[in-house]
Design a protein around this motif. Structure first.
Motif, short mmCIF file in Angstrom:
data_model
loop_
_atom_site.label_atom_id
_atom_site.label_comp_id
_atom_site.label_asym_id
_atom_site.label_seq_id
_atom_site.Cartn_x
_atom_site.Cartn_y
_atom_site.Cartn_z
N ASP A 67 -127.10 -44.53 -7.53
CA ASP A 67 -127.81 -44.02 -8.71
C ASP A 67 -129.03 -44.84 -9.07
OD1 ASP A 67 -125.91 -42.00 -8.98
OD2 ASP A 67 -124.59 -43.25 -10.22
N GLN A 115 -120.06 -41.23 0.16
CA GLN A 115 -120.32 -41.11 -1.27
C GLN A 115 -121.57 -40.29 -1.54
OE1 GLN A 115 -118.62 -42.13 -4.04
NE2 GLN A 115 -116.91 -42.67 -2.71
N ARG A 116 -122.55 -40.42 -0.72
CA ARG A 116 -123.79 -39.65 -0.90
C ARG A 116 -123.54 -38.17 -0.67
NH1 ARG A 116 -128.23 -43.78 1.83
NH2 ARG A 116 -128.96 -44.67 -0.17
N SER A 164 -121.80 -36.88 -3.75
CA SER A 164 -122.75 -36.78 -4.85
C SER A 164 -123.63 -35.55 -4.71
CB SER A 164 -123.61 -38.04 -4.90
OG SER A 164 -124.56 -37.96 -5.96
N LYS A 205 -123.79 -32.12 -7.20
CA LYS A 205 -125.03 -31.69 -7.84
C LYS A 205 -125.43 -30.27 -7.46
CE LYS A 205 -126.95 -36.37 -8.21
NZ LYS A 205 -128.01 -37.30 -7.75
#
Length: 262
Positions: free
Chosen positions: A16, A44-45, A48, A52
Motif C-alpha cells: 500500500d 498478496q498483490r 489485492s 479491487k
C-alpha cells in the motif's frame, strides 16, 4: 539483516506504499534474496487486485431483508399499521396514494395527540402530587408552622393582611385533633392558608383558599403513603393531608365540617 517475521509485518505496508524510505529499502533488500517472501508478495498483490476489481456486492433476497427488518423492529410503527389497513395505498394510483398518505398522516397525528391527552394526568392528580410534595417539604425544612398557637383567636388574626380572604380556623381538640398553628404557602398558582393540626404524633396540614363551586362531600384517597381529603363548601376549597390512617382523616374531616356548619 531482516528476517521473515519482520518482512511479513512490513509486507502489507509495502503493497500500500505506506512504509518509510528506510523500511522500503530494507524490505526490498531482503526481498531480493528471499524467494519465499517474493512468492508471498506476488500472492498478496494478486489478492489485492482481485479485491479491487471483483464485484463482491451481494444483494440479499427479499425474504431475508424482511426477516432482518422484523427482527430489528418487532413492533410495527403506527404509520406502517395504517398503511397496511388502507389497501388503496398499494392498489390506487398516484393521486389515490397521495390522498391516502394525507389521511394516514392526519390519522396518526390525531391518534398521537389523543394518546398524549389520555396519558396526561388529570388536574386533581397533579394537584394531589403538589400537596404531597408540599407536605413533605414542610416537614423536612421545618416550615410546618409560621405562627405557633393552640388558640384559634391567635392563629386567625395572624392571617389578616397577609391574604385576601379569612380562612375558617377551628380548634378540634375535643375530638382529638388539636390546632397547633398556621402558615402561608403557595399552591395551585396562588397563596393559600394552612392550618396545622395534630392527631397523636401525626401532623395534619389543612390547606384552604376561596372557591365558588357547589359544596361536595369529602373524597379521601391515598398517594405515596399519605391520605388526602378534598372538598368544598361553596365558599372555600379544602385539602387535608396526613400520614395518619384513612379513618383518622375521615374523623378529622367530619369534625371540621360539623363545627364549620354550626
Amino acid at each position: 539483516m531482516m528476517d521473515h517475521g519482520k518482512a511479513f509485518e512490513l509486507l502489507p505496508g509495502y503493497i500500500d506504499n505506506e512504509l518509510t524510505l528506510g523500511e522500503t529499502v530494507e524490505f526490498e533488500h531482503h526481498l531480493s534474496g528471499c524467494a519465499v517472501c517474493h512468492c508471498v508478495l506476488a500472492s498478496q498483490r494478486r489478492v489485492s487486485t482481485l479485491l479491487k476489481t471483483s464485484k463482491l456486492q451481494f444483494t440479499a433476497p427479499a425474504e431475508l431483508r424482511a426477516r432482518i427488518k422484523k427482527e430489528l423492529n418487532p413492533r410495527e410503527s403506527l404509520f406502517q399499521r395504517l398503511v397496511d389497513w388502507l389497501p388503496s395505498w398499494k392498489e390506487g394510483g398516484r393521486s389515490g396514494r397521495a390522498a391516502t398518505g394525507v389521511m394516514i398522516i392526519s390519522a396518526a397525528a390525531f391518534m398521537g395527540s389523543g394518546m398524549l391527552y389520555l396519558a396526561a394526568p388529570s388536574s386533581d392528580v397533579r394537584l394531589s402530587q403538589e400537596f404531597v410534595d408540599n407536605h413533605v417539604r414542610s416537614l423536612q425544612l421545618n416550615h410546618l408552622i409560621d405562627v405557633i398557637s393552640t388558640d384559634r383567636h391567635t392563629v386567625k388574626p395572624w392571617f389578616e393582611g397577609k391574604i385576601d380572604f379569612a380562612p375558617p380556623v377551628l380548634n378540634l381538640a375535643q375530638d382529638g385533633y388539636p390546632l397547633v398553628g398556621g402558615r402561608l404557602d403557595y399552591l395551585d398558582g396562588r397563596t393559600v392558608a394552612v392550618m396545622v393540626y395534630r392527631y397523636k404524633l401525626h401532623a395534619i396540614n389543612l390547606y384552604v383558599w376561596p372557591g365558588h363551586d357547589a359544596g361536595d362531600s369529602a373524597k379521601v384517597h391515598e398517594q405515596q403513603g399519605y391520605h388526602i381529603a378534598h372538598w368544598t363548601d361553596g365558599r372555600m376549597n379544602y385539602w387535608a393531608i396526613t400520614d395518619a390512617g384513612k379513618n383518622e382523616l375521615y374523623g378529622f374531616v367530619k369534625s371540621l365540617r360539623a363545627q364549620a356548619g354550626s
